[in-house]
Design a protein around this motif. Structure first.
Motif, PDB file in Angstrom:
ATOM      1  N   ASP B  67       0.860  -1.292   0.099  1.00 44.53           N
ATOM      2  CA  ASP B  67       0.059  -0.019   0.204  1.00 44.53           C
ATOM      3  C   ASP B  67       0.830   1.375   0.008  1.00 44.53           C
ATOM      4  O   ASP B  67       0.495   2.430  -0.504  1.00 44.53           O
ATOM      5  N   GLY B  70       1.884   1.864  -3.245  1.00 42.98           N
ATOM      6  CA  GLY B  70       0.760   2.580  -4.043  1.00 42.98           C
ATOM      7  C   GLY B  70       0.542   4.053  -3.702  1.00 42.98           C
ATOM      8  O   GLY B  70       0.293   4.799  -4.504  1.00 42.98           O
ATOM      9  N   HIS B  71       0.561   4.398  -2.418  1.00 39.95           N
ATOM     10  CA  HIS B  71       0.397   5.674  -1.944  1.00 39.95           C
ATOM     11  C   HIS B  71       1.372   6.547  -2.747  1.00 39.95           C
ATOM     12  O   HIS B  71       1.163   7.868  -3.039  1.00 39.95           O
ATOM     13  N   ARG B 146      -8.266   8.360  -1.374  1.00 43.45           N
ATOM     14  CA  ARG B 146      -7.916   7.113  -1.668  1.00 43.45           C
ATOM     15  C   ARG B 146      -7.045   6.578  -0.562  1.00 43.45           C
ATOM     16  O   ARG B 146      -7.073   5.385   0.118  1.00 43.45           O
ATOM     17  N   GLU B 150      -7.300   3.361   2.614  1.00 44.83           N
ATOM     18  CA  GLU B 150      -6.687   2.466   2.628  1.00 44.83           C
ATOM     19  C   GLU B 150      -5.754   2.408   4.017  1.00 44.83           C
ATOM     20  O   GLU B 150      -5.514   1.594   4.716  1.00 44.83           O
ATOM     21  N   PHE B 153      -6.972   0.668   7.490  1.00 45.82           N
ATOM     22  CA  PHE B 153      -6.293  -0.732   8.006  1.00 45.82           C
ATOM     23  C   PHE B 153      -4.952  -0.983   8.676  1.00 45.82           C
ATOM     24  O   PHE B 153      -4.808  -1.476   9.558  1.00 45.82           O
ATOM     25  N   HIS B 154      -4.169   0.178   8.077  1.00 40.63           N
ATOM     26  CA  HIS B 154      -2.845   0.253   8.646  1.00 40.63           C
ATOM     27  C   HIS B 154      -2.683   0.516  10.106  1.00 40.63           C
ATOM     28  O   HIS B 154      -1.903  -0.134  10.942  1.00 40.63           O
TER      29      HIS B 154
END
Lengths: 89, 301
Positions: B67, B70-71, B146, B150, B153-154
């Motif tokens: 992730d 992705g970030h 976005r 996400e 969850f982290h």
């Protein structure tokens, strides 16, 4: 090479722009798009489009460009008076 | 509408709109620094992937580190809409001419540090980032939306891992406490210097890039996190921490430490940058191969 990515989040909806990414060819662009933009099942279909191929209207002339629609309120149903008590209009 | 009208009516600026040069430059600097933080931030946690205590934790950690990559990509993409090139930004990072968050210059010396990062570092990041989803620059705001989705969850996986440790053996509880001791103050520093000493804050607020001051966001983080530490049965390493009836007030932050880490003298600054440079160099053949393949298969016009 820069690609713009469009994702259809589920059947019945249009593809929506989600962002961009770099890839040297279309095949890699699709794979990268899957990894970058659909890690949590956000899509059922992906389009990738070379960013350079997109033709866009210019923000500088946006007023003039969209002006013709500005003085035509009669294109909207709210322009018309509906007589009190009548339905299905 | 011109730039100021859009800002005054809380509208959004889009890539090809007219904007003051200083606005553009501020955004490029901030988004680039944010993107760099995401990809440098893969290192302290990546360090524990091969040593995660279970397959479950390992799968979670891999997903989290992926992730972060992705970030970084979302954010580089947002920066590129301002007319800069990702390769240029990476060059500036590798040359030490653009910064990343000081927090990633601290080492992860035990598994509990991975848990503490999720809980505290991602927790602080969320506090900072949620207001950015309303940033005046459209592409940055959308990337942040976005990312925030996400990121939660982290934070939760980190808190869960902390919970397991803090309910474990005495040794595991000590690991959790040590990790909180190590990460608490650096996490508070993530919000940046006090508003009075933050030269760019006022302008960024006026432009709608920033929505809240550093001190307010830091206070929100302290208020949110202290009860979580209590739940875990851990002690926040701040003897001056007190409750004033409304807020948990923390003691003085050691800003000389922040300044030193910023200057490059943190425990891991050199290691993080060298690792990044090496990773980039090691990936060169992949980029070249992809390019060669693409040019070989390009349809002849």
């Amino acid at each position: 090479m820069l690609w713009e990515v469009f994702v259809r989040s589920r059947r019945g909806l249009s593809h929506t722009h989600v962002g961009s990414l770099h890839a040297d060819d279309a095949h890699l662009a699709l794979r990268n798009a899957r990894d970058v933009y659909t890690r949590r099942q956000e899509g059922t279909s992906i389009w990738v489009v070379p960013a350079a191929q997109i033709v866009a209207s210019s923000p500088d002339e946006k007023d003039a460009f969209f002006d013709p629609a500005g003085d035509k309120p009669y294109r909207h149903p709210t322009f018309y008076d509906v007589p009190e008590g009548l339905t299905h209009l | 509408m011109d730039f100021q009208q859009v800002i005054d009516t809380d509208g959004r600026i889009e890539p090809r709109d007219q904007m003051p040069d200083a606005y553009r430059q501020t955004l490029v600097r901030q988004i680039a620094q944010h993107a760099h933080s995401e990809i440098i931030g893969m290192q302290p946690e990546g360090n524990w992937i091969t040593r995660a205590p279970s397959l479950r934790r390992k799968a979670i950690l891999v997903a989290k580190v992926q992730d972060e990559a992705g970030h970084g990509l979302y954010l580089y993409g947002a920066a590129e809409t301002l007319g800069v090139d990702r390769a240029e930004l990476l060059d500036l990072l590798h040359a030490g001419r653009q910064k990343y968050s000081t927090i990633f210059n601290y080492p992860t010396t035990s598994w509990a540090d991975v848990a503490a990062i999720g809980w505290l570092v991602d927790g602080a990041a969320i506090m900072n980032q949620v207001p950015l989803t309303r940033c005046s620059y459209g592409p940055y705001a959308r990337a942040m939306t976005r990312i925030c989705k996400e990121e939660s969850f982290h934070q939760r996986q980190g808190f869960e891992a902390m919970t397991v440790l803090s309910r474990g053996t005495a040794a595991q509880q000590q690991m959790a406490q040590d990790a909180l001791d190590r990460w608490w103050w650096p996490a508070l520093m993530m919000f940046g210097p006090p508003d009075a000493a933050s030269p760019n804050s006022a302008q960024s607020m006026a432009w709608g890039i920033k929505r809240f001051g550093n001190d307010e966001l830091r206070q929100r983080f302290v208020d949110a996190t202290v009860p979580q530490a209590e739940f875990l049965g851990l002690t926040v390493p701040d003897p001056a921490l007190s409750w004033d009836g409304e807020h948990h007030r923390s003691g003085e932050i050691d800003w000389t430490e922040f300044a030193e880490v910023m200057k490059g003298n943190g425990p891991c600054n050199r290691q993080r940058l060298e690792f990044r440079q090496q990773a980039h160099a090691d990936g060169a053949w992949v980029r070249e191969a992809a390019q060669a393949y693409a040019s070989k298969h390009r349809p002849v016009a």
